[in-house]
Write an enzyme that holds these catalytic residues in place. Sequence first.
Site, short mmCIF file in Angstrom:
data_model
loop_
_atom_site.label_atom_id
_atom_site.label_comp_id
_atom_site.label_asym_id
_atom_site.label_seq_id
_atom_site.Cartn_x
_atom_site.Cartn_y
_atom_site.Cartn_z
N CYS A 110 0.84 -1.20 0.00
CA CYS A 110 0.00 0.00 0.00
C CYS A 110 0.88 1.25 0.00
CB CYS A 110 -0.92 -0.02 1.23
SG CYS A 110 -2.13 1.29 1.26
N CYS A 111 1.90 1.25 0.86
CA CYS A 111 2.82 2.40 0.91
C CYS A 111 3.58 2.54 -0.40
CB CYS A 111 3.81 2.25 2.06
SG CYS A 111 3.17 2.73 3.67
N CYS A 192 -1.29 8.68 7.17
CA CYS A 192 -2.60 8.28 6.63
C CYS A 192 -3.53 7.89 7.79
CB CYS A 192 -2.43 7.08 5.71
SG CYS A 192 -1.50 7.44 4.21
N CYS A 195 -3.65 4.30 9.34
CA CYS A 195 -2.40 3.81 9.96
C CYS A 195 -1.88 4.75 11.04
CB CYS A 195 -1.35 3.60 8.89
SG CYS A 195 -1.85 2.41 7.65
N CYS A 218 7.54 3.99 5.72
CA CYS A 218 6.60 3.82 4.62
C CYS A 218 7.30 3.36 3.34
CB CYS A 218 5.88 5.13 4.36
SG CYS A 218 6.96 6.46 3.84
S1 SF4 Z 1 0.46 4.69 5.62
FE1 SF4 Z 1 -1.16 3.11 5.58
S2 SF4 Z 1 -2.80 3.91 4.23
FE2 SF4 Z 1 -0.95 5.18 3.92
S3 SF4 Z 1 0.01 4.33 2.14
FE3 SF4 Z 1 0.97 3.33 3.93
S4 SF4 Z 1 -0.24 1.47 4.40
FE4 SF4 Z 1 -1.40 2.75 2.93
#
Ligand code: SF4
Length: 227
Positions: A110-111, A192, A195, A218
């Site tokens: 996701c990051c 985010c 998180c 991240c």
């Molecule tokens: S901090 Fe969380 S929501 Fe944001 S990009 Fe990374 S995993 Fe995804």
Amino acid sequence: MVAAADDLDAAIEPIRAKLAAYRAAGKRMFATSSFQSHSLPLLHILSRLDNSIPVYFTNTGFLFPETLAFADSIAEEYGIRIIGLKPLVPKIHQLDHHGHLYFASDPDYCCFLNKVQPLEPVLMSHDVWINGIRGDQNDNRKAMREEERAPHGTLRYHPMLNWTARMIHAYSKRYGLRPHPLEAAGYLSIGCEPCTTKFLGDGNERNSRWFGMNKTECGLHTELVQK
Ligand code: SF4
């Protein structure tokens, strides 16, 4: 003990010299920021030294609305130029095999999609990436050097690497920098929304990111470093 004004001035001088040297060498510079309270001294310093340096800010799609509004207001107040970045992959294509967004099942991926990948084209078109990591934030950052190689022939420059939380606080106080609006609600490290948790008073403030997970970065400061 609070950092003295002379200490702060002494810490800013090498940044001034380094930016001037990059400029004289014709380097194309950019900065990134997450617009947290502790990010503001670097932005404020850049605004005073060279406000032509663009500041890239990635809207992952998961940020708090307060962060987006705060970034706009800080840009106007400091006279800096923010350039917004967005993930290249739409959220509809960011679903795991259960149909859930990746932040729950695979936060690293996701990051990558939402933070690391959007920065790649910026790295390709610049020579120096200025970012405000500090060595006292975690072990990964402690092991960094002031300058590190990044992908695509870019140089990472970490002007705040040796600044302490106390210096950040002293600088913010000296210039009356407004804190991120969520700080008053108990959030000290803000990324985010899915998180980020409120600071539980337990160890490093970055522990309130990816709370309960074996994840502290991240990917911007792990994947985008070239050893
Ligand atoms: S901090 Fe969380 S929501 Fe944001 S990009 Fe990374 S995993 Fe995804």
